[in-house]
Each structure stands twice: as C-alpha cells, then as structure tokens.
Design a protein around this motif. Structure first.
Motif, short mmCIF file in Angstrom:
data_model
loop_
_atom_site.label_atom_id
_atom_site.label_comp_id
_atom_site.label_asym_id
_atom_site.label_seq_id
_atom_site.Cartn_x
_atom_site.Cartn_y
_atom_site.Cartn_z
N THR A 91 0.88 -1.17 0.03
CA THR A 91 -0.06 0.00 0.06
C THR A 91 0.86 1.14 -0.06
O THR A 91 2.00 1.23 0.39
CB THR A 91 -0.80 -0.08 1.10
OG1 THR A 91 -0.16 -0.03 2.43
CG2 THR A 91 -1.80 -1.17 1.02
N THR A 106 4.47 4.80 -4.49
CA THR A 106 4.74 5.85 -5.71
C THR A 106 5.43 5.69 -6.62
O THR A 106 6.42 4.80 -6.73
CB THR A 106 5.56 7.03 -4.85
OG1 THR A 106 4.74 7.22 -3.58
CG2 THR A 106 5.64 8.28 -5.67
N TYR A 156 -5.64 4.27 -13.59
CA TYR A 156 -5.25 3.53 -12.63
C TYR A 156 -6.07 2.35 -12.59
O TYR A 156 -7.12 2.64 -11.97
CB TYR A 156 -4.88 4.38 -11.44
CG TYR A 156 -4.63 3.64 -9.93
CD1 TYR A 156 -4.05 2.52 -9.99
CD2 TYR A 156 -5.31 4.08 -8.96
CE1 TYR A 156 -3.82 1.75 -8.65
CE2 TYR A 156 -5.16 3.42 -7.68
CZ TYR A 156 -4.37 2.42 -7.56
OH TYR A 156 -4.20 1.75 -6.32
N GLN A 210 -9.66 2.64 -11.04
CA GLN A 210 -9.33 3.41 -9.60
C GLN A 210 -9.45 4.64 -9.58
O GLN A 210 -9.28 5.43 -10.67
CB GLN A 210 -8.35 2.87 -8.89
CG GLN A 210 -8.15 1.23 -8.62
CD GLN A 210 -9.26 0.43 -8.15
OE1 GLN A 210 -9.58 0.86 -6.89
NE2 GLN A 210 -9.82 -0.46 -8.78
N LYS A 211 -9.76 5.42 -8.50
CA LYS A 211 -9.96 7.04 -8.51
C LYS A 211 -9.14 7.58 -7.37
O LYS A 211 -9.05 8.59 -7.22
CB LYS A 211 -11.14 7.40 -8.33
CG LYS A 211 -12.14 6.98 -9.61
CD LYS A 211 -13.44 7.76 -9.39
CE LYS A 211 -14.55 7.22 -10.60
NZ LYS A 211 -15.89 8.02 -10.39
N SER A 212 -8.25 6.70 -6.74
CA SER A 212 -7.72 7.10 -5.45
C SER A 212 -6.13 7.61 -5.59
O SER A 212 -5.58 8.03 -4.65
CB SER A 212 -7.69 5.86 -4.37
OG SER A 212 -7.00 4.65 -4.98
N SER A 213 -5.62 7.62 -6.83
CA SER A 213 -4.22 7.84 -7.06
C SER A 213 -4.23 9.44 -6.92
O SER A 213 -4.94 10.16 -7.19
CB SER A 213 -3.58 7.28 -8.33
OG SER A 213 -4.31 7.88 -9.36
N THR A 214 -2.84 9.91 -6.52
CA THR A 214 -2.70 11.41 -6.42
C THR A 214 -1.54 11.77 -7.76
O THR A 214 -0.55 11.05 -7.78
CB THR A 214 -2.07 11.94 -5.16
OG1 THR A 214 -3.17 11.57 -4.21
CG2 THR A 214 -1.99 13.48 -5.16
N GLY A 238 -0.14 7.04 -3.92
CA GLY A 238 -1.21 6.22 -3.33
C GLY A 238 -1.73 5.14 -4.14
O GLY A 238 -2.91 4.83 -4.22
N SER A 289 -1.74 1.03 -4.44
CA SER A 289 -1.98 -0.28 -3.53
C SER A 289 -2.11 -1.31 -4.47
O SER A 289 -2.81 -1.42 -5.63
CB SER A 289 -3.08 -0.28 -2.67
OG SER A 289 -2.88 0.92 -1.67
#
Length: 284
Positions: A62, A65, A92, A99-103, A114, A116
């Motif tokens: 998790t 980068t 991603y 997914q939508k959670s990467s920065t 972010g 995983s």
C-alpha cells in the motif's frame, strides 16, 4: 531474488571477535514492466505509456509511488525534459478495475502516489506524455525515460525504463499561393506550391509524391517548373486544358530532409524544413 549477509561482533575486556557470516536470500515479490504503445515518435506527438506491476506475494503493498523522469537529459548543469505529462491522462487499474484514489503531480518529474497492489494482484498505470522542443528529431534521436517504484515494504526501489526513437520518415506539408491575385482577361497568373519536409528523411522518387489540382478558371496554355528547372508535359506532369485538371507524375517531386539545430543556451531544438517549389504559369 537478492542475497543478504550479516555478521555479529562480540566485545569484552577491550577485545573484539566476530561471528561467522550468515547468508540469506530475499525473495522480491513485486515485479514491473514499462512499454510505450509506439516505439517511435515525431514532433509534438502524444506517447502513451503503460506500467504493469505484479504482486506475486501473499501480502498487499500500500501507499506506493511511481516517479517518471519524463526522459530527463542532463547537459552540463542543466536538466531538460523532452516529454510533458498530459494532464488528466492517468488511468489507474487494480486487477483490471479502474480506480480513482491515486494522486498525480505533473512535475517534471511526474509523480503518481497512493498506489496499492493486493496480494496476488496487479496494477496497471496508463498515461500520456507529449514530445516537446527538447526532444531530438534527427535520425539518431531517442528518448529514454525511467520510472521508479518506491514505498513501504520494498527492500529496493524498482526501476523500469523504455526507449523510443525518432521516426525516420518524411513529413510533408504543402502551401499554395497565387500571383497576381487580380488579373485581367487573357492575363497570366502564377501558382506557386511550396512543399516542406519536417521529417528527418528525404522524400525521394520511390515515395511517389504527387500534386493534383483543378485550375479554375482553366489555364491555357501552361508551363511548369520544379525548383527552377522547366518541366515537360507528359514526362513530369499531365494537364487537361478542357477541364483544368493538373497532376504531377508520381515520383517527380523530391524534397530534402529537414535539418535540426539546438540552442546551446536553452537546449531547445529548432526544425529547419527541407523545401521544394513547384510553379505553374498559365493564361486565364
């Protein structure tokens, strides 16, 4: 798999002694690859990259980068980046699900954080970068960019690279002008066709370059010249004085390759197009 070694030291009464060296093997369960959808590039082209990361272990990773150096080139004390990240292009996927959670920080360098990866799972990152003025376009031109995968749980950073080369081809454009723009009946006009080659390879007879046009009003008679040399009808071009249809014979037009100069102060490349000129003179 990576080997690791360890040795202990025993100290007593001002004396020291060492133990035997133990050897172990560390099985690295995370692997990655990076590829571009095309292995060549041209000026201002968007290049699509795909990074695939596989977790063959039984524990999830998790907060990883990915840092992409966008082809960083260091010349003397300057670092230049021949690729510009295309904002909003990152996709991603975890086990195939978007997914939508990467920065994302565009950089340069590009940083995607972010990330995983589930146990026994995989991640795919897809993004685009645009070739800019720092990319060499000559026949030896190439861009190598490296992505670094880092984060908690990794013994060593993972490096993945991809190399793309300048597309060795002709890249032609054409413009047409008229002189004079106002002409009397039974007057004479000149059409000038400028063919430019932005590519690093000359357009030769085998490329079968040709120009077609429909002159309106119909010109009769006409004469044609290519790069200042008079052309012969039937050999170099065809013309129908009843319809105004004009066409060059394929292979008669050639255009030299472009040349490229680099600004020593900024590192930016300038394209100097190869140019050929066709003129057609006719009576209205």
């Amino acid at each position: 798999m990576a080997s690791f070694y360890n040795q202990a030291t025993l100290s007593y009464n001002g004396n020291t002694t060492t133990s035997n060296i133990t050897t172990g093997e560390l099985l690295e369960v995370l692997s990655a690859t990076k590829v571009a959808l095309r292995d060549t590039y041209t000026a201002n082209e968007c290049v699509t990259y795909i990074i695939s990361i596989i977790n063959s272990g039984s524990t999830a990773f998790t907060g990883l980068t990915v840092t992409d150096n966008l082809g960083a080139i260091t010349e003397e004390t300057e670092t230049r980046y021949p690729l510009d990240f295309v904002n909003g292009s990152v996709r991603y996927y975890v086990n195939g699900a978007l997914q939508k959670s990467s920065t994302v920080v565009a950089g340069p360098p590009l940083v995607i954080s972010g990330i995983s990866i589930p146990a026994g799972g995989n991640v795919t990152l897809i993004y685009q970068a645009e070739v800019n003025q720092y990319a060499p376009l000559n026949t030896a031109g190439a861009i190598t960019n490296t992505a670094t995968i880092s984060g908690s749980g990794l013994t060593n950073d993972i490096l993945v690279s991809d190399r793309i080369t300048a597309d060795n081809t002709a890249l032609l454009t054409i413009s047409k002008s008229l002189s004079p723009t106002t002409v009397t009946e039974n007057g004479q006009i000149t059409y000038t066709f400028i063919i430019q080659n932005l590519g690093n390879t000359a357009a030769t007879a085998t490329d079968n370059v040709s120009i077609t046009d429909q002159f309106n009003p119909i010109l009769n008679p006409i004469s044609a010249a290519f790069n200042g040399t008079t052309w012969a009808e039937g050999t170099h071009y065809t013309y129908d004085d009843q319809t105004g249809a004009f066409a060059t014979v394929p292979g008669q037009i050639t255009v030299p390759a472009a040349t490229y100069t680099q600004n020593p102060a900024t590192g930016a490349w300038t394209v100097n197009p190869g140019v050929s000129t066709l003129t057609v003179i006719g009576t209205v």
